[in-house]
Design an enzyme around this catalytic site. Structure first.
Site, mmCIF file in Angstrom:
data_model
loop_
_atom_site.group_PDB
_atom_site.id
_atom_site.type_symbol
_atom_site.label_atom_id
_atom_site.label_comp_id
_atom_site.label_asym_id
_atom_site.label_seq_id
_atom_site.Cartn_x
_atom_site.Cartn_y
_atom_site.Cartn_z
ATOM 1 N N ASN A 7 47.783 43.126 46.128
ATOM 2 C CA ASN A 7 46.558 42.851 46.883
ATOM 3 C C ASN A 7 46.668 41.627 47.771
ATOM 4 O O ASN A 7 45.876 41.471 48.695
ATOM 5 C CB ASN A 7 45.379 42.691 45.925
ATOM 6 C CG ASN A 7 45.676 41.771 44.770
ATOM 7 O OD1 ASN A 7 46.606 42.002 44.005
ATOM 8 N ND2 ASN A 7 44.908 40.707 44.646
ATOM 9 N N GLN A 17 45.073 49.063 45.458
ATOM 10 C CA GLN A 17 45.359 48.751 46.858
ATOM 11 C C GLN A 17 46.145 49.865 47.541
ATOM 12 O O GLN A 17 46.292 49.848 48.759
ATOM 13 C CB GLN A 17 46.161 47.442 46.955
ATOM 14 C CG GLN A 17 45.388 46.231 46.483
ATOM 15 C CD GLN A 17 44.347 45.767 47.497
ATOM 16 O OE1 GLN A 17 44.476 45.995 48.697
ATOM 17 N NE2 GLN A 17 43.305 45.115 47.022
ATOM 18 N N THR A 67 26.592 57.499 31.019
ATOM 19 C CA THR A 67 26.129 58.510 31.987
ATOM 20 C C THR A 67 26.971 58.405 33.251
ATOM 21 O O THR A 67 27.136 57.312 33.787
ATOM 22 C CB THR A 67 24.644 58.262 32.325
ATOM 23 O OG1 THR A 67 23.893 58.352 31.109
ATOM 24 C CG2 THR A 67 24.129 59.280 33.340
ATOM 25 N N CYS A 114 40.553 28.648 41.876
ATOM 26 C CA CYS A 114 40.050 27.302 41.668
ATOM 27 C C CYS A 114 40.072 26.983 40.179
ATOM 28 O O CYS A 114 39.559 27.764 39.380
ATOM 29 C CB CYS A 114 38.629 27.241 42.195
ATOM 30 S SG CYS A 114 38.223 25.629 42.785
HETATM 31 N N1 PLP Z 1 43.381 45.629 41.032
HETATM 32 C C1 PLP Z 1 43.655 45.251 42.281
HETATM 33 C C2 PLP Z 1 45.070 45.278 42.771
HETATM 34 C C3 PLP Z 1 42.628 44.832 43.141
HETATM 35 O O1 PLP Z 1 42.913 44.445 44.387
HETATM 36 C C4 PLP Z 1 41.298 44.826 42.641
HETATM 37 C C5 PLP Z 1 40.185 44.349 43.464
HETATM 38 O O2 PLP Z 1 40.330 43.533 44.342
HETATM 39 C C6 PLP Z 1 41.065 45.240 41.328
HETATM 40 C C7 PLP Z 1 42.130 45.638 40.546
HETATM 41 C C8 PLP Z 1 39.695 45.260 40.749
HETATM 42 O O3 PLP Z 1 39.002 46.414 41.188
HETATM 43 P P1 PLP Z 1 37.411 46.493 41.120
HETATM 44 O O4 PLP Z 1 36.911 45.532 42.145
HETATM 45 O O5 PLP Z 1 37.100 47.928 41.464
HETATM 46 O O6 PLP Z 1 36.996 46.134 39.746
#
Ligand code: PLP
Length: 394
Positions: free
Chosen positions: A144, A172, A230, A323
């Site tokens: 990401n 991603q 649900t 942070c």
């Molecule tokens: N995994 C990756 C690589 C992500 O980039 C993200 C969100 O930025 C997530 C997991 C988390 O996904 P969600 O925001 O749907 O909980």
């Protein structure tokens, strides 16, 4: 969100019916959910029965890691070792940390190369060192922060050699690079709707029928008894429409975004500011790096300062820093790739999506020199703390 997904969610939101109810409205909602499941499965190379709907990527990662860890340990108490890459999202990292701290898991961190990739030999060596203890392998499909795409099929094949289930976080990747569940050889794949043009708060864990996973949530037994609650028919409908469109338009959209990405990278490198690009970058390439990901490092700069300065002129970006106790920490992903700490502090992630245009790219390139100059002055004046540090300290 993609306009078609907004429309689909809105339409389903005003339609009465709980998909678990037996009356006509309930059965109609069930039909919508099952057709959506088929559509998502079809687009991702899975069978409909392998798609388990969840509230998103975080939940799917938790279900995969906690669920598989507990299932594997229950079947064989020696199987407590998780093999996980060092560049995972916090939804994976913090789940691993929890399992280590509170449930007796052990972790073998899989180191990445300078581009952020886990070499299959690294996984093989980690598995071979103690094959009898391995519970699960988890390596994300695409990163990401720096957009690096992992050799997922090769890694899954190595895990299979040792009979160890393989999970990959494809949040991603899905809708941004070809994702074929069956062809990948993975046992568990995490996907999230809002990263591919769908609504926030819905996703799926694509799970082979024989994948060893126990549930985290108990209740009505929806979703194969693996995820009670649900089902969110409007969210699922929007998810399906977004997956279908993003996968159908993937070839053209990839080519369009690669051209924009390459223009942005070239333009940033040509500014003469000493900017470098992180990760696996080659012009025209979308196999080793996501088409829409640009990750730059700006020397003598605090990424958070740059973020504030660019935000003030309408450019919204991210740094990947976290942070801790009020002090910005450089991204764990960059540090894992061997980027020196001082350089990692000047990180800037710019992602392009379906609404991004050439004009957006030119606007960023026009805004960068002024923002960099001010951020560097703040960096020098505060001894490296930058605007973010000065603000927090003040
Ligand atoms: N995994 C990756 C690589 C992500 O980039 C993200 C969100 O930025 C997530 C997991 C988390 O996904 P969600 O925001 O749907 O909980």
């Amino acid at each position: 969100m993609l306009p078609a997904a907004v429309e689909a969610v809105a339409q389903q939101l005003v339609t009465v019916g709980n998909a678990s109810s037996l009356h006509g409205s309930g059965r109609a909602a069930r039909r919508v959910v099952e057709e959506s499941r088929e559509q998502i499965a079809g687009a991702l190379g899975a069978r409909p029965s392998e798609v388990v709907f969840t509230s998103g990527g975080t939940e799917s990662d938790n279900l995969a890691l906690q669920g598989a860890f507990r299932a594997r340990r229950a079947a064989d108490p020696r199987r407590t070792r998780l093999l996980v890459s060092t560049v995972e999202h916090h939804a994976v990292l913090d789940t691993v940390e929890h399992l280590v701290r509170d449930e007796g898991a052990r972790v073998s961190w899989l180191e990445v190369d300078p581009e952020g990739r886990v070499a299959p030999e690294v996984l093989r060596a980690a598995l071979a060192a103690e094959p009898e203890s391995a519970a699960l392998v988890s390596v994300m499909w695409a990163n990401n922060e720096v957009g690096t795409i992992q050799p997922v099929a090769e890694l899954a094949a190595v895990a299979a050699e040792f009979g160890v289930p393989f999970h990959t976080d494809a949040v991603q990747a899905a809708g941004h690079t070809p994702v074929d569940f069956a062809a990948s050889g993975a046992d568990l794949v995490t996907v999230s709707a809002h990263k591919l043009g769908g609504p926030v708060g819905v996703g799926a864990l694509v799970a082979r029928r024989d994948a060893p996973v126990v549930p985290l949530l108990f209740g009505g037994g929806q979703e194969r008894q693996l995820r009670s609650g649900t089902v969110d028919a409007p969210g699922i409908r929007g998810f399906a429409v977004a997956v279908e469109e993003s996968v159908r338009t993937l070839p053209e959209e990839t080519a369009r975004l690669v051209a924009l990405r390459d223009r942005l990278v070239r333009g940033a490198l040509d500014l003469g500011l000493g900017i470098t690009v992180s990760g696996a970058y080659a012009p025209g390439d979308a196999e080793r790096r996501l088409a829409g990901n640009v990750h730059l490092r700006v020397p003598r700069c605090d990424g958070d300062s740059l973020l504030y300065l660019l935000d003030a002129v309408g450019v919204e970006c991210s740094t990947g820093s976290a942070c801790q106790a009020g002090v910005p920490q450089p991204s764990h992903v960059l540090l894992a790739m061997g980027v020196p700490e001082e350089e990692a502090r000047g990180a800037l992630r710019l992602t392009l999506g379906h609404t991004s245009s050439e004009a957006d790219v030119e606007a960023v390139l026009a805004a960068l020199p002024g923002a960099v100059e001010r951020a560097q002055r703040a960096h020098d004046a505060t001894g490296g703390a930058g605007l973010g540090g000065a603000r927090r300290a003040g």
